[in-house]
Design a protein around this motif. Structure first.
Motif, short mmCIF file in Angstrom:
data_model
loop_
_atom_site.label_atom_id
_atom_site.label_comp_id
_atom_site.label_asym_id
_atom_site.label_seq_id
_atom_site.Cartn_x
_atom_site.Cartn_y
_atom_site.Cartn_z
N GLY A 56 -42.49 -25.24 77.39
CA GLY A 56 -42.19 -25.40 75.96
C GLY A 56 -40.75 -25.05 75.59
O GLY A 56 -40.47 -24.72 74.44
N VAL A 57 -39.83 -25.12 76.58
CA VAL A 57 -38.44 -24.74 76.28
C VAL A 57 -37.44 -25.82 76.70
O VAL A 57 -36.27 -25.53 76.94
N PHE A 58 -37.90 -27.06 76.81
CA PHE A 58 -36.99 -28.11 77.30
C PHE A 58 -35.99 -28.51 76.22
O PHE A 58 -36.37 -28.99 75.16
N ASN A 59 -34.71 -28.33 76.52
CA ASN A 59 -33.64 -28.82 75.66
C ASN A 59 -32.84 -29.86 76.46
O ASN A 59 -31.99 -29.51 77.28
N PRO A 60 -33.11 -31.16 76.25
CA PRO A 60 -32.46 -32.21 77.04
C PRO A 60 -30.94 -32.19 76.93
O PRO A 60 -30.25 -32.70 77.80
N LYS A 61 -30.43 -31.57 75.88
CA LYS A 61 -28.97 -31.53 75.71
C LYS A 61 -28.32 -30.53 76.67
O LYS A 61 -27.10 -30.46 76.78
N LYS A 62 -29.18 -29.73 77.33
CA LYS A 62 -28.62 -28.70 78.22
C LYS A 62 -29.05 -28.85 79.67
O LYS A 62 -28.93 -27.92 80.46
N LEU A 63 -29.61 -30.01 80.01
CA LEU A 63 -30.01 -30.22 81.40
C LEU A 63 -29.15 -31.34 82.00
O LEU A 63 -29.17 -32.47 81.51
N PHE A 64 -28.41 -31.00 83.06
CA PHE A 64 -27.43 -31.92 83.63
C PHE A 64 -27.65 -32.11 85.13
O PHE A 64 -27.69 -31.12 85.87
N GLY A 65 -27.79 -33.35 85.58
CA GLY A 65 -27.74 -33.63 87.01
C GLY A 65 -26.28 -33.87 87.36
O GLY A 65 -25.60 -34.66 86.70
N VAL A 66 -25.79 -33.16 88.38
CA VAL A 66 -24.36 -33.25 88.69
C VAL A 66 -24.08 -34.45 89.61
O VAL A 66 -24.48 -34.46 90.77
N THR A 67 -23.43 -35.46 89.02
CA THR A 67 -23.09 -36.68 89.76
C THR A 67 -21.57 -36.85 89.87
O THR A 67 -21.08 -37.91 90.23
N THR A 68 -20.85 -35.79 89.54
CA THR A 68 -19.37 -35.87 89.48
C THR A 68 -18.74 -36.26 90.80
O THR A 68 -17.67 -36.85 90.83
N LEU A 69 -19.41 -35.91 91.92
CA LEU A 69 -18.82 -36.25 93.22
C LEU A 69 -18.69 -37.76 93.38
O LEU A 69 -17.76 -38.25 94.02
N ASP A 70 -19.60 -38.50 92.78
CA ASP A 70 -19.49 -39.97 92.86
C ASP A 70 -18.24 -40.45 92.12
O ASP A 70 -17.55 -41.36 92.57
N SER A 71 -17.93 -39.83 90.99
CA SER A 71 -16.71 -40.18 90.25
C SER A 71 -15.47 -39.78 91.03
O SER A 71 -14.50 -40.53 91.10
N VAL A 72 -15.53 -38.57 91.60
CA VAL A 72 -14.38 -38.08 92.38
C VAL A 72 -14.11 -39.03 93.55
O VAL A 72 -12.96 -39.42 93.81
#
Ligand code: NAI
Length: 344
Positions: A141-157
């Protein structure tokens, strides 16, 4: 005053990532949790003369839950590179069996101890571990979608580095000017090279063969590292850099700074939880709800996202890549969600 917790801090990614976080003057407390050697890494980093106070937490035995709870108490940002990496011949999906339960259990502790923290998930397969985290938080009961991040930055790098090489420009000049969307695994990764007009002009000189090789290299760049390390793991140093780059964005937003990038870094997020996200999913993504898109941050959370299909000039070829990505993503998301539903 910002507390950051790294779960899996003694690993190949965890150690250099923690080093970079220790160098960030905004971090006042850096809590390192791992099932092994967290105290050793913390003692080592604590000698660096920057403000962050570093503490190490590791359980005394398998039943000991106090270490993880203490590491999370009062934290603002949790970064998770805990779990096993790939060996040659493995796909990221092969990691599911081990890493799914590690993420489930860590995120349950975050949900109970630090429900307001922003959570950055690095552990693979990201396409499934983020839906696992979302489901666990929903159950609590504590899901805040604005604060959950999958880190995909390596693909951009990687995309910035490989494209700069082809275009003979400095890699730094492409940061914030190309975009990678979709997921974080093989053909779910979709680089958008026409995202900005300046880059589009340069890219128009590439041959089809050069373009195809570039796309393939971004999608499967991780394999180059796995192969070169020959059994000793996957990307760790470039990943620590990439994970830190995204964490730095979150930290900057906590300090009230606005990003100056033309296109902000992407993250794999739960779209229906963000204004306009459900429409993006329904209109362009066949109802797939988890997808990596450029995110605009504010106060350590997602303020909005950039709709690639309406703003970033997605080409016909890239639209086809997205269609392929959606198939893989739908399966990985279902697998993650079903895993939590089946868990007690
Ligand atoms: P590693 O094996 O060097 O380190 C993992 C660490 O996690 C170890 O220190 C281990 O003791 C710890 N750990 C295991 N179970 C734990 C638990 N329950 N709680 C806390 N810590 C725990 O692995 P490496 O190379 O650091 O990779 C970590 C993860 O990151 C892997 O799943 C890998 O596939 C993923 N990865 C993700 C990337 C991305 O772009 N998102 C890129 C590269 C790797």
């Amino acid at each position: 005053m910002v507390k950051v917790t790294v779960c899996g801090a003694a690993g190949g990614i965890g150690q250099p990532l923690s080093l970079l976080l220790k160098l960030n003057p905004q971090v006042t407390e850096l809590a390192l949790f791992d099932i092994v050697n967290a105290k050793g890494v913390a003692a080592d980093l604590s000698h660096i003369n920057t403000p962050a106070v570093v503490t190490g937490y590791q359980p005394a035995n398998k039943e000991d839950k106090t270490a993880v709870v203490e590491s999370l108490r009062g934290t603002d940002l949790v970064i998770i590179p805990a779990g096993v990496p790939r060996k040659p011949g493995m796909t990221r999906a092969d990691l599911f069996n081990i890493n799914a339960s590690i993420i489930r259990d860590l995120v349950a502790n975050i949900g109970r101890t630090a429900p307001n923290a922003a959570i950055l998930i690095i552990s693979n397969p990201v396409n499934s571990t983020v839906p696992i985290a979302a489901e666990v938080l929903k159950k609590l009961g504590v899901f805040n979608p604005k604060k959950l991040f999958g880190v995909t930055t390596l693909d951009s790098v990687r995309a910035e580095t490989f494209l700069a090489d082809l275009l003979n420009v400095s890699p730094g000049s492409l940061q914030g000017r190309i975009s990678v969307i979709g997921g974080h695994s093989g053909d779910t990764i979709v680089p958008l090279i026409n995202a900005s007009p300046e880059v589009a002009r340069k890219v128009s000189n590439l041959t089809t063969d050069q373009y195809n090789k570039f796309i393939n290299r971004v999608q499967y760049g991780g394999d180059e590292v796995v192969k070169a390390k020959n059994g000793a793991g996957s990307a760790t140093l470039s990943m620590a850099y990439a994970g830190y780059r995204f964490a730095e964005n979150v930290l900057a937003s906590l300090a009230g700074k606005e990003s100056t990038a033309a296109i902000p870094d992407s993250s794999y997020i739960y779209l229906p939880g963000i204004p306009g996200g459900k429409e993006l999913s329904t209109k362009y993504l066949k109802g797939v709800d988890f997808f990596s898109v450029p995110v605009v941050l504010e106060q350590g959370q997602i303020k909005s996202f950039i709709n690639p299909f309406e703003i970033l000039k997605v080409t016909e070829g890239e639209t086809k890549l997205v269609q392929v990505a959606l198939e893989g993503l739908a399966k990985s998301i279902d697998q993650g969600t079903a895993f939590v539903t089946a868990s007690k």
